[in-house]
Motif scaffolding. Sequence first.
Motif, mmCIF file in Angstrom:
data_model
loop_
_atom_site.group_PDB
_atom_site.id
_atom_site.type_symbol
_atom_site.label_atom_id
_atom_site.label_comp_id
_atom_site.label_asym_id
_atom_site.label_seq_id
_atom_site.Cartn_x
_atom_site.Cartn_y
_atom_site.Cartn_z
ATOM 1 N N TYR A 166 33.169 36.095 42.057
ATOM 2 C CA TYR A 166 33.687 35.312 40.941
ATOM 3 C C TYR A 166 35.202 35.465 40.832
ATOM 4 O O TYR A 166 35.743 36.549 41.037
ATOM 5 C CB TYR A 166 33.077 35.779 39.617
ATOM 6 N N LEU A 167 35.854 34.378 40.501
ATOM 7 C CA LEU A 167 37.244 34.405 40.066
ATOM 8 C C LEU A 167 37.232 34.079 38.575
ATOM 9 O O LEU A 167 36.787 32.997 38.178
ATOM 10 C CB LEU A 167 38.085 33.379 40.835
ATOM 11 N N VAL A 168 37.689 35.013 37.770
ATOM 12 C CA VAL A 168 37.573 34.878 36.320
ATOM 13 C C VAL A 168 38.958 34.835 35.688
ATOM 14 O O VAL A 168 39.825 35.657 36.009
ATOM 15 C CB VAL A 168 36.763 36.050 35.727
ATOM 16 N N THR A 169 39.153 33.872 34.820
ATOM 17 C CA THR A 169 40.375 33.775 34.027
ATOM 18 C C THR A 169 40.027 34.100 32.583
ATOM 19 O O THR A 169 39.151 33.462 31.989
ATOM 20 C CB THR A 169 40.977 32.360 34.106
ATOM 21 N N VAL A 170 40.704 35.101 32.046
ATOM 22 C CA VAL A 170 40.379 35.578 30.700
ATOM 23 C C VAL A 170 41.615 35.501 29.820
ATOM 24 O O VAL A 170 42.694 35.964 30.199
ATOM 25 C CB VAL A 170 39.863 37.030 30.739
#
Length: 224
Positions: A166-170
């Motif tokens: 996963y590539l997650v932007t938070v």
Amino acid sequence: MNAPPVSLVSIRGNHFVLINSMAMEGDGCSLCTRALTEIDRIADIFKCSSGSPLCRGRTKLEHYSRPIIMQHYPLYRQSDSICTESDAAPLPERNNLFEERWDCLSKESTEYLVERLRPRAAFGAHTHHSCVVRHSFAPTPEHKTEFIEYTVPSFSWRNRLDPKYYLVTVTPDEVKMAKCELPREATMQLCAVLMIVALTVYMKYFYTKRLLFFNYKQWTGKKV
């Protein structure tokens, strides 16, 4: 490595609660006791930071936002039958009932974490398959907690044919997730075979060309 059973990590106003799933067994072990104590302490920090009248301590976060839970086990669910992603567990395995504390957290531990931490998202793994679950906990009408749980599939060809990550932007306001995958193992094997064949053909061509060139010099007596 003496890692704590539970820890709070804050990055740019985003707060992550890292949990050792083994500490959520609920069997009264020393690790479990330490974990519960730390979760209660962290929960109080969030209460104080949000301005809750239930705050008992003095520690506050500089920028408040609901936390994100990260652990190895997924939260409690009966099975993967609710998972509809293309990389979810295959049928009929998807319908196999989960065993609490073995395939997922216990229902009791899950309700405890949600009630105490009120997460805005949760990440887990363990099953080797993908799943996205929309949780809604409402112990009372005034304390409804809704969030999305992401079960991350395995990043290993040993566990699945199509490993994922996963590539997650938070941000403090939202969580965005993009799923990426490796080529299938068979594709990598085919590419390796094709590369070996291409290299063999090239080496044979190069060797034949040099041999013809050498024979030409010997036959003509020319120096090139």
